[in-house]
Scaffold this motif. Structure first.
Motif, PDB file in Angstrom:
ATOM      1  N   THR A 298     -11.855  10.552  -8.454  1.00  8.36           N
ATOM      2  CA  THR A 298     -11.350  11.294  -7.520  1.00  8.36           C
ATOM      3  C   THR A 298     -10.284  10.356  -6.182  1.00  8.36           C
ATOM      4  O   THR A 298      -9.070  11.975  -6.485  1.00  8.36           O
ATOM      5  CB  THR A 298     -12.272  12.168  -6.491  1.00  8.36           C
ATOM      6  N   ASN A 299     -10.682   9.857  -5.852  1.00  7.24           N
ATOM      7  CA  ASN A 299      -9.329   8.869  -5.029  1.00  7.24           C
ATOM      8  C   ASN A 299      -8.432   7.368  -6.136  1.00  7.24           C
ATOM      9  O   ASN A 299      -7.824   6.585  -5.292  1.00  7.24           O
ATOM     10  CB  ASN A 299      -9.921   8.699  -3.232  1.00  7.24           C
ATOM     11  N   GLY A 300      -7.825   7.771  -6.984  1.00  7.26           N
ATOM     12  CA  GLY A 300      -7.554   7.024  -8.384  1.00  7.26           C
ATOM     13  C   GLY A 300      -8.061   6.094  -7.732  1.00  7.26           C
ATOM     14  O   GLY A 300      -9.604   5.583  -7.516  1.00  7.26           O
ATOM     15  N   LYS A 301      -6.994   4.355  -7.222  1.00  5.78           N
ATOM     16  CA  LYS A 301      -7.667   3.319  -7.022  1.00  5.78           C
ATOM     17  C   LYS A 301      -8.070   3.114  -6.060  1.00  5.78           C
ATOM     18  O   LYS A 301      -8.233   1.519  -5.627  1.00  5.78           O
ATOM     19  CB  LYS A 301      -6.575   2.099  -7.299  1.00  5.78           C
ATOM     20  N   LEU A 302      -7.630   3.695  -4.394  1.00  2.00           N
ATOM     21  CA  LEU A 302      -8.005   4.341  -3.562  1.00  2.00           C
ATOM     22  C   LEU A 302      -9.486   4.286  -3.249  1.00  2.00           C
ATOM     23  O   LEU A 302     -10.388   4.621  -3.962  1.00  2.00           O
ATOM     24  CB  LEU A 302      -7.625   5.086  -2.778  1.00  2.00           C
ATOM     25  N   LYS A 303      -9.775   2.966  -1.563  1.00  2.00           N
ATOM     26  CA  LYS A 303     -10.945   2.584  -1.789  1.00  2.00           C
ATOM     27  C   LYS A 303     -11.533   3.661  -0.317  1.00  2.00           C
ATOM     28  O   LYS A 303     -10.199   4.046   0.302  1.00  2.00           O
ATOM     29  CB  LYS A 303     -11.204   1.072  -1.024  1.00  2.00           C
ATOM     30  N   GLY A 304     -12.701   3.676  -0.494  1.00  2.00           N
ATOM     31  CA  GLY A 304     -13.255   5.175   0.747  1.00  2.00           C
ATOM     32  C   GLY A 304     -12.827   6.270  -0.240  1.00  2.00           C
ATOM     33  O   GLY A 304     -12.051   6.925  -1.460  1.00  2.00           O
ATOM     34  N   TYR A 305     -13.695   7.463   0.873  1.00  2.00           N
ATOM     35  CA  TYR A 305     -13.622   9.006   0.552  1.00  2.00           C
ATOM     36  C   TYR A 305     -13.235   9.888   2.078  1.00  2.00           C
ATOM     37  O   TYR A 305     -13.055   8.757   3.186  1.00  2.00           O
ATOM     38  CB  TYR A 305     -15.053   9.486  -0.012  1.00  2.00           C
ATOM     39  N   LYS A 306     -13.625  10.612   1.759  1.00  2.00           N
ATOM     40  CA  LYS A 306     -13.067  11.083   3.012  1.00  2.00           C
ATOM     41  C   LYS A 306     -14.071  10.610   4.015  1.00  2.00           C
ATOM     42  O   LYS A 306     -15.142  10.439   3.551  1.00  2.00           O
ATOM     43  CB  LYS A 306     -13.697  13.127   2.948  1.00  2.00           C
ATOM     44  N   ARG A 307     -13.667  11.070   5.355  1.00  2.00           N
ATOM     45  CA  ARG A 307     -14.118  10.153   6.149  1.00  2.00           C
ATOM     46  C   ARG A 307     -14.376   8.536   6.733  1.00  2.00           C
ATOM     47  O   ARG A 307     -14.584   8.009   7.913  1.00  2.00           O
ATOM     48  CB  ARG A 307     -16.329  10.746   6.740  1.00  2.00           C
ATOM     49  N   ASP A 308     -13.820   8.222   5.720  1.00  2.00           N
ATOM     50  CA  ASP A 308     -13.034   6.925   5.691  1.00  2.00           C
ATOM     51  C   ASP A 308     -11.827   6.734   6.234  1.00  2.00           C
ATOM     52  O   ASP A 308     -11.236   7.323   5.537  1.00  2.00           O
ATOM     53  CB  ASP A 308     -13.674   6.161   4.244  1.00  2.00           C
ATOM     54  N   LEU A 309     -11.835   5.441   6.917  1.00  2.00           N
ATOM     55  CA  LEU A 309     -10.180   5.581   7.437  1.00  2.00           C
ATOM     56  C   LEU A 309      -9.806   4.329   6.518  1.00  2.00           C
ATOM     57  O   LEU A 309      -8.754   3.399   6.538  1.00  2.00           O
ATOM     58  CB  LEU A 309      -9.971   4.461   8.375  1.00  2.00           C
ATOM     59  N   TYR A 310     -10.134   3.981   5.138  1.00  2.00           N
ATOM     60  CA  TYR A 310      -9.679   3.241   4.026  1.00  2.00           C
ATOM     61  C   TYR A 310      -9.040   4.523   3.357  1.00  2.00           C
ATOM     62  O   TYR A 310      -8.697   5.581   3.837  1.00  2.00           O
ATOM     63  CB  TYR A 310     -10.763   2.202   3.071  1.00  2.00           C
ATOM     64  N   GLU A 311      -8.101   3.420   2.483  1.00  2.00           N
ATOM     65  CA  GLU A 311      -7.140   4.171   1.871  1.00  2.00           C
ATOM     66  C   GLU A 311      -7.575   5.645   1.454  1.00  2.00           C
ATOM     67  O   GLU A 311      -7.389   7.026   1.499  1.00  2.00           O
ATOM     68  CB  GLU A 311      -6.207   3.776   0.842  1.00  2.00           C
ATOM     69  N   GLY A 312      -8.510   5.709   0.795  1.00  2.00           N
ATOM     70  CA  GLY A 312      -8.923   6.956   0.611  1.00  2.00           C
ATOM     71  C   GLY A 312      -9.357   7.541   0.820  1.00  2.00           C
ATOM     72  O   GLY A 312      -9.579   9.155   0.716  1.00  2.00           O
ATOM     73  N   GLY A 313      -9.831   7.679   2.110  1.00  2.00           N
ATOM     74  CA  GLY A 313      -9.902   8.485   2.737  1.00  2.00           C
ATOM     75  C   GLY A 313      -8.830   9.554   3.971  1.00  2.00           C
ATOM     76  O   GLY A 313      -8.739  10.368   4.205  1.00  2.00           O
ATOM     77  N   ILE A 314      -7.759   8.242   3.967  1.00  2.00           N
ATOM     78  CA  ILE A 314      -6.709   9.083   5.056  1.00  2.00           C
ATOM     79  C   ILE A 314      -4.974   9.060   3.509  1.00  2.00           C
ATOM     80  O   ILE A 314      -4.135  10.347   4.440  1.00  2.00           O
ATOM     81  CB  ILE A 314      -6.131   8.540   5.948  1.00  2.00           C
ATOM     82  N   ARG A 315      -5.043   8.453   2.568  1.00  2.00           N
ATOM     83  CA  ARG A 315      -3.530   9.025   1.822  1.00  2.00           C
ATOM     84  C   ARG A 315      -3.997  10.259   1.178  1.00  2.00           C
ATOM     85  O   ARG A 315      -5.136   9.982   0.480  1.00  2.00           O
ATOM     86  CB  ARG A 315      -3.440   7.417   0.942  1.00  2.00           C
ATOM     87  N   VAL A 316      -3.143  10.950   0.520  1.00  2.00           N
ATOM     88  CA  VAL A 316      -2.670  12.218   0.448  1.00  2.00           C
ATOM     89  C   VAL A 316      -1.703  12.307  -1.084  1.00  2.00           C
ATOM     90  O   VAL A 316      -0.971  11.767  -0.541  1.00  2.00           O
ATOM     91  CB  VAL A 316      -3.926  13.364   1.453  1.00  2.00           C
ATOM     92  N   PRO A 317      -1.884  13.508  -1.577  1.00  2.00           N
ATOM     93  CA  PRO A 317      -1.002  13.376  -2.556  1.00  2.00           C
ATOM     94  C   PRO A 317      -0.580  14.457  -2.413  1.00  2.00           C
ATOM     95  O   PRO A 317      -0.474  15.300  -1.091  1.00  2.00           O
ATOM     96  CB  PRO A 317      -2.267  14.173  -3.774  1.00  2.00           C
ATOM     97  N   PHE A 318       1.255  14.138  -2.302  1.00  2.00           N
ATOM     98  CA  PHE A 318       2.205  15.362  -0.906  1.00  2.00           C
ATOM     99  C   PHE A 318       3.310  15.580  -2.504  1.00  2.00           C
ATOM    100  O   PHE A 318       3.848  14.233  -2.129  1.00  2.00           O
ATOM    101  CB  PHE A 318       2.145  14.368  -0.255  1.00  2.00           C
ATOM    102  N   ILE A 319       3.455  16.430  -2.578  1.00  2.00           N
ATOM    103  CA  ILE A 319       4.850  16.751  -3.181  1.00  2.00           C
ATOM    104  C   ILE A 319       5.606  18.179  -2.956  1.00  2.00           C
ATOM    105  O   ILE A 319       5.027  19.135  -1.672  1.00  2.00           O
ATOM    106  CB  ILE A 319       3.884  17.306  -4.539  1.00  2.00           C
ATOM    107  N   ALA A 320       6.488  17.702  -3.141  1.00  2.00           N
ATOM    108  CA  ALA A 320       7.708  18.051  -2.466  1.00  2.00           C
ATOM    109  C   ALA A 320       8.700  18.853  -3.326  1.00  2.00           C
ATOM    110  O   ALA A 320       9.608  18.218  -4.016  1.00  2.00           O
ATOM    111  CB  ALA A 320       8.576  17.901  -1.005  1.00  2.00           C
ATOM    112  N   SER A 321       9.680  19.925  -2.887  1.00  2.00           N
ATOM    113  CA  SER A 321      10.589  21.092  -3.680  1.00  2.00           C
ATOM    114  C   SER A 321      11.448  21.341  -2.984  1.00  2.00           C
ATOM    115  O   SER A 321      10.637  22.664  -2.122  1.00  2.00           O
ATOM    116  CB  SER A 321       9.138  21.316  -4.863  1.00  2.00           C
ATOM    117  N   TRP A 322      12.494  21.287  -3.304  1.00  2.00           N
ATOM    118  CA  TRP A 322      13.871  22.114  -2.894  1.00  2.00           C
ATOM    119  C   TRP A 322      14.693  21.768  -3.640  1.00  2.00           C
ATOM    120  O   TRP A 322      15.549  21.481  -3.508  1.00  2.00           O
ATOM    121  CB  TRP A 322      14.085  21.886  -1.481  1.00  2.00           C
TER     122      TRP A 322
END
Length: 465
Positions: A298-322
């Motif tokens: 679910t978090n790819g190569k990132l360490k951690g999950y929701k509730r963690d301050l490792y990247e897996g808890g706070i780095r998110v997909p972000f897509i912008a289109s215009w």
């Protein structure tokens, strides 16, 4: 972003100043775009095809990425629902914003005098609407969505209410939409209602500038009494026949419905002829949950999950289109965060924004350009009134994490170690000291979040069936 000496006198001085306004003039009034901000709930960094997911199909969201730009280093406001939403709405990071964790439970987090992203855009002449999980003020409270800049809101004002996908009612503005016997008959899946409300708002406001915030609740877990796996969904289609655990099928089916409805939104704005003047952003409120089937990564190569301050808890997909403004099919490695949305959207709408916010405009990054060099510090914390209080700081490519008061600080070089596998603290004592000081300076203490006092209370919202 500003650094604060952690003294109560300075805190009181800052709080007494209040919000003044500055105006961001970056484009002409006639070019102001509509803004649609779609946010999933607990969707991991690796849950989308555009970010490497191989098992769950997300063709509509992937198409949005192909038509626009995906960001590889975008950060949620916090590792859980309430803090992340508060950072998004106030432009203040986790150490300054009013709501910093899901607990303690308060009937209202936002108060009169707080300035939200919706208020900024409403004051600039935008129609403002939203659906889904609000989390920042219950019904009849000062922090409810329609008292904080939204012309209309449909969904869940209280986050614990949002644990039910077949509720007996949904909040709508200052009243309730009654869904009699829905918990028993299951006639109305709430996500479908939220999408219908989204499409209705866009149709009704397509002739004037609008801001719409789709704070969807999928694929967040549901109450256990509603579904044995805590993943309520009407059907596991199109994954029913997969040789996966049943919970995995349900999780994937929730994302399927989310993706399908993103496609409906894009299709509608194309039909209305407003696609060329509409900025669409898709993201998630925090990292994926640890209960997600490990086969999905679910978090790819990132360490951690929701509730963690490792990247897996706070780095998110972000897509912008215009179309015509954001280059198509590109990836940006610029570092951005939820606190940046207020100044960014203000710049696009010629709106006035509060002074002393932590966010910076990332309009140039949206255009495919590099952001100006700066000494920006990103900050998160979590667990103020839980068993363990964690803090994290990012400066450039360096990331510092402290997992518990008095515990040693871990140091990671994200440029070469995005999975946070190699703690370099022993090799960089001067950096450890710098981050230690920043962890103290980046927080304005809040009496609502007394660090070290474990919260013993429970949810305020109670189901009525």
């Amino acid at each position: 972003m500003y650094l604060l000496n952690k003294t109560m006198g300075l805190v009181l001085l800052i709080l007494s100043i209040g919000f003044q306004t500055v105006t961001a003039q970056q484009i002409n009034d006639g070019d102001r775009p509509n803004i649609i901000f779609i946010m999933a709930d607990d969707l991991g960094y690796g849950d989308l095809g555009a970010y490497g997911q191989e098992l769950i199909q997300t063709p509509n969201i992937d198409a949005l990425a192909n038509a626009g730009m995906k960001f590889s280093q975008a950060y949620a406001g916090g590792p859980v629902c309430t803090s992340s939403r508060s950072v998004l709405m106030t432009g203040l990071h986790n150490g300054h914003t009013v709501a910093r964790d899901n607990v303690p439970h308060y009937p209202s987090y936002l108060q009169e005098g707080d300035v939200t992203l919706a208020q900024v855009l409403k004051n600039a002449g935008y129609s403002t609407g939203g659906v889904g999980k609000w989390s920042l003020g219950d019904a009849q409270m000062e922090g409810r969505a329609t008292n904080m800049g939204f012309d209309t809101w449909t969904g869940y004002l209280n986050q614990d209410h949002a644990h039910y996908y077949y509720p007996s009612y949904l909040d709508h503005d200052d009243r309730k939409i009654l869904l009699s016997d829905n918990p028993i008959l299951r006639n109305n899946y709430s996500h479908d209602i939220l999408t219908n409300a989204t499409l209705n708002f866009i149709r009704e406001n397509s002739k004037k500038p609008f801001f719409f915030y789709s704070a969807y609740t999928v694929p967040h877990f549901s109450a256990p009494e509603e579904d044995e796996h805590g993943l309520t969904v009407p059907s596991t289609y199109p994954y029913t026949d997969k040789d996966w655990p049943e919970a995995a099928k349900k999780y994937a089916a929730m994302i399927y419905r989310l993706d399908k409805d993103v496609g409906k939104i894009v299709k509608l704005i194309n039909e209305l002829g407003i696609r060329e003047n509409t900025l669409i952003i898709f993201t998630s409120d925090n990292g994926g949950h640890s209960n997600a089937w490990k086969g999905f990564k679910t978090n790819g190569k990132l360490k951690g999950y929701k509730r963690d301050l490792y990247e897996g808890g706070i780095r998110v997909p972000f897509i912008a289109s215009w179309p015509g403004v954001i280059p198509a099919g590109q990836q940006s490695d610029e570092v951005i965060g939820f606190q940046d949305m207020m100044p960014t959207f203000a710049g696009l709408s010629n709106a006035s924004i509060p002074e002393n916010i932590d966010g910076v405009s990332v309009v140039e990054a949206l255009k495919g350009n590099a952001l100006p060099e700066n000494n920006r510090v990103l900050y998160w914390d979590f667990g103020h009134t839980r068993q363990r209080y964690d803090q994290a700081v990012r400066i450039g490519d360096w990331k510092g994490i402290r997992r518990g008061q008095g515990q040693p600080i871990e140091i990671y070089d994200l440029a070469g170690d995005v999975s946070e596998q190699h703690n370099l603290a022993n090799a960089h004592p001067e950096l450890v000291n710098k981050i230690d000081k920043l962890m103290q300076m980046m927080v304005i203490p809040s009496p609502r979040y007394p660090v070290g006092q474990v919260y013993k209370g429970g949810p305020i919202w109670k189901k009525d069936w």
